[in-house]
Design a protein around this motif. Sequence first.
Motif, PDB file in Angstrom:
ATOM      1  N   SER A  12      38.113  39.804  30.574  1.00  0.00           N
ATOM      2  CA  SER A  12      39.567  39.727  30.784  1.00  0.00           C
ATOM      3  C   SER A  12      40.035  38.354  31.244  1.00  0.00           C
ATOM      4  O   SER A  12      41.202  38.011  31.070  1.00  0.00           O
ATOM      5  CB  SER A  12      39.996  40.780  31.809  1.00  0.00           C
ATOM      6  OG  SER A  12      39.391  40.495  33.066  1.00  0.00           O
ATOM      7  N   SER A  13      39.118  37.572  31.836  1.00  0.00           N
ATOM      8  CA  SER A  13      39.513  36.271  32.368  1.00  0.00           C
ATOM      9  C   SER A  13      38.312  35.335  32.437  1.00  0.00           C
ATOM     10  O   SER A  13      37.156  35.780  32.379  1.00  0.00           O
ATOM     11  CB  SER A  13      40.097  36.427  33.773  1.00  0.00           C
ATOM     12  OG  SER A  13      39.075  36.820  34.685  1.00  0.00           O
ATOM     13  N   GLU A  53      44.986  38.498  25.369  1.00  0.00           N
ATOM     14  CA  GLU A  53      44.256  37.244  25.572  1.00  0.00           C
ATOM     15  C   GLU A  53      42.976  37.587  26.309  1.00  0.00           C
ATOM     16  O   GLU A  53      43.013  38.280  27.337  1.00  0.00           O
ATOM     17  CB  GLU A  53      45.085  36.262  26.409  1.00  0.00           C
ATOM     18  CG  GLU A  53      46.306  35.723  25.706  1.00  0.00           C
ATOM     19  CD  GLU A  53      45.976  34.683  24.650  1.00  0.00           C
ATOM     20  OE1 GLU A  53      45.026  33.892  24.844  1.00  0.00           O
ATOM     21  OE2 GLU A  53      46.663  34.686  23.613  1.00  0.00           O
ATOM     22  N   GLU A  54      41.853  37.131  25.785  1.00  0.00           N
ATOM     23  CA  GLU A  54      40.568  37.396  26.415  1.00  0.00           C
ATOM     24  C   GLU A  54      39.735  36.120  26.411  1.00  0.00           C
ATOM     25  O   GLU A  54      40.155  35.083  25.916  1.00  0.00           O
ATOM     26  CB  GLU A  54      39.806  38.505  25.666  1.00  0.00           C
ATOM     27  CG  GLU A  54      40.465  39.859  25.753  1.00  0.00           C
ATOM     28  CD  GLU A  54      39.659  40.931  25.081  1.00  0.00           C
ATOM     29  OE1 GLU A  54      39.210  41.847  25.795  1.00  0.00           O
ATOM     30  OE2 GLU A  54      39.468  40.869  23.855  1.00  0.00           O
ATOM     31  N   SER A  78      35.037  44.688  34.296  1.00  0.00           N
ATOM     32  CA  SER A  78      36.246  45.426  34.667  1.00  0.00           C
ATOM     33  C   SER A  78      36.701  46.416  33.594  1.00  0.00           C
ATOM     34  O   SER A  78      37.470  47.330  33.889  1.00  0.00           O
ATOM     35  CB  SER A  78      37.389  44.446  34.951  1.00  0.00           C
ATOM     36  OG  SER A  78      37.740  43.739  33.768  1.00  0.00           O
ATOM     37  N   TYR A  79      36.223  46.256  32.347  1.00  0.00           N
ATOM     38  CA  TYR A  79      36.659  47.145  31.261  1.00  0.00           C
ATOM     39  C   TYR A  79      35.900  48.469  31.301  1.00  0.00           C
ATOM     40  O   TYR A  79      34.715  48.505  31.624  1.00  0.00           O
ATOM     41  CB  TYR A  79      36.404  46.506  29.899  1.00  0.00           C
ATOM     42  CG  TYR A  79      37.260  45.322  29.535  1.00  0.00           C
ATOM     43  CD1 TYR A  79      38.306  44.886  30.329  1.00  0.00           C
ATOM     44  CD2 TYR A  79      36.996  44.623  28.357  1.00  0.00           C
ATOM     45  CE1 TYR A  79      39.070  43.799  29.970  1.00  0.00           C
ATOM     46  CE2 TYR A  79      37.757  43.538  27.986  1.00  0.00           C
ATOM     47  CZ  TYR A  79      38.799  43.117  28.792  1.00  0.00           C
ATOM     48  OH  TYR A  79      39.548  42.044  28.435  1.00  0.00           O
ATOM     49  N   GLU A  80      36.583  49.519  30.902  1.00  0.00           N
ATOM     50  CA  GLU A  80      35.946  50.829  30.767  1.00  0.00           C
ATOM     51  C   GLU A  80      34.904  50.808  29.642  1.00  0.00           C
ATOM     52  O   GLU A  80      33.829  51.394  29.760  1.00  0.00           O
ATOM     53  CB  GLU A  80      37.015  51.889  30.476  1.00  0.00           C
ATOM     54  CG  GLU A  80      36.500  53.297  30.395  1.00  0.00           C
ATOM     55  CD  GLU A  80      37.610  54.296  30.117  1.00  0.00           C
ATOM     56  OE1 GLU A  80      37.293  55.358  29.569  1.00  0.00           O
ATOM     57  OE2 GLU A  80      38.788  54.026  30.446  1.00  0.00           O
ATOM     58  N   VAL A  81      35.237  50.123  28.536  1.00  0.00           N
ATOM     59  CA  VAL A  81      34.339  50.013  27.391  1.00  0.00           C
ATOM     60  C   VAL A  81      34.269  48.530  26.987  1.00  0.00           C
ATOM     61  O   VAL A  81      34.966  48.083  26.075  1.00  0.00           O
ATOM     62  CB  VAL A  81      34.829  50.866  26.195  1.00  0.00           C
ATOM     63  CG1 VAL A  81      33.853  50.751  25.013  1.00  0.00           C
ATOM     64  CG2 VAL A  81      35.006  52.319  26.606  1.00  0.00           C
ATOM     65  N   PRO A  82      33.441  47.748  27.670  1.00  0.00           N
ATOM     66  CA  PRO A  82      33.357  46.326  27.322  1.00  0.00           C
ATOM     67  C   PRO A  82      32.631  46.108  25.988  1.00  0.00           C
ATOM     68  O   PRO A  82      31.744  46.890  25.627  1.00  0.00           O
ATOM     69  CB  PRO A  82      32.560  45.720  28.475  1.00  0.00           C
ATOM     70  CG  PRO A  82      31.759  46.845  29.020  1.00  0.00           C
ATOM     71  CD  PRO A  82      32.578  48.088  28.795  1.00  0.00           C
TER      72      PRO A  82
END
Length: 104
Positions: A12-13, A53-54, A78-82
């Motif tokens: 994410s960042s 944006e990733e 942080s993602y549920e499904v990275p």
Amino acid sequence: MPKTIVIFITASSRDEAKKIGQLLVEENLIACCNIVQSIESIFKWQGRLLHEEEVLMICKTREDLFSTVEKRVRQLHSYEVPEIIALPIIQGSKNYLNWVAQET
């Protein structure tokens, strides 16, 4: 020589990518992590079309470490499904591939 792979991981960042990449290198799970900033991702999530944006992480490691890397990324991400996908390295500099094997 063990088989070498490239693992793509979106984050994410930049901060999240740096944290994950640094820990994976420190834990000898990957030899290197390149961070590519500001990619635009278009995907569907829970029925909604999203434009986000990733940051893209490009990680080099041994094929036999993929499951361990995947598990560790899922703990840190942080993602549920990275996104955690691997591609084989068909050819590469012998010295570089040896270095990846030595560092992991």
